[in-house]
Enzyme design. Sequence first.
Site, PDB file in Angstrom:
ATOM      1  N   GLN A  66       0.852  -1.176   0.000  1.00 40.86           N
ATOM      2  CA  GLN A  66       0.000   0.000   0.000  1.00 40.86           C
ATOM      3  C   GLN A  66       0.890   1.229   0.000  1.00 40.86           C
ATOM      4  O   GLN A  66       1.799   1.345   0.815  1.00 40.86           O
ATOM      5  CB  GLN A  66      -0.916   0.001   1.220  1.00 40.86           C
ATOM      6  CG  GLN A  66      -1.826   1.196   1.253  1.00 40.86           C
ATOM      7  CD  GLN A  66      -2.797   1.121   2.400  1.00 40.86           C
ATOM      8  OE1 GLN A  66      -3.025   0.059   2.971  1.00 40.86           O
ATOM      9  NE2 GLN A  66      -3.368   2.226   2.761  1.00 40.86           N
ATOM     10  N   ASP A  67       0.618   2.139  -0.891  1.00 45.00           N
ATOM     11  CA  ASP A  67       1.368   3.379  -0.979  1.00 45.00           C
ATOM     12  C   ASP A  67       0.631   4.439  -0.147  1.00 45.00           C
ATOM     13  O   ASP A  67      -0.415   4.919  -0.557  1.00 45.00           O
ATOM     14  CB  ASP A  67       1.484   3.833  -2.433  1.00 45.00           C
ATOM     15  CG  ASP A  67       2.260   5.111  -2.579  1.00 45.00           C
ATOM     16  OD1 ASP A  67       2.722   5.657  -1.566  1.00 45.00           O
ATOM     17  OD2 ASP A  67       2.411   5.557  -3.712  1.00 45.00           O
ATOM     18  N   PRO A  68       1.150   4.786   1.024  1.00 38.55           N
ATOM     19  CA  PRO A  68       0.445   5.749   1.868  1.00 38.55           C
ATOM     20  C   PRO A  68       0.606   7.190   1.397  1.00 38.55           C
ATOM     21  O   PRO A  68       0.044   8.103   1.979  1.00 38.55           O
ATOM     22  CB  PRO A  68       1.103   5.554   3.232  1.00 38.55           C
ATOM     23  CG  PRO A  68       2.477   5.098   2.902  1.00 38.55           C
ATOM     24  CD  PRO A  68       2.356   4.272   1.643  1.00 38.55           C
TER      25      PRO A  68
END
Length: 71
Positions: A66-68
């Site tokens: 997941q790319d925050p």
Amino acid sequence: MQVNPQIEESWKEVLASEFSSPYFLELKEFLLNEKRHYTIYPPGQLIFNAFRLTPFDRVRVVLLGQDPYHG
């Protein structure tokens, strides 16, 4: 409700059974409902972008995460 993302044809063959499975249709309905109330990332047209850009037989490694830092 049908799932028919704009992806490379080789991926459609590999993922056809997933796209028609009950859990995937439930997931799509959930995301559509969330979209009515919240901003979700990535935008709908980009959810399957990696599958549009790279044919299945050209994939060597898949990294999930997941790319925050979306915004």
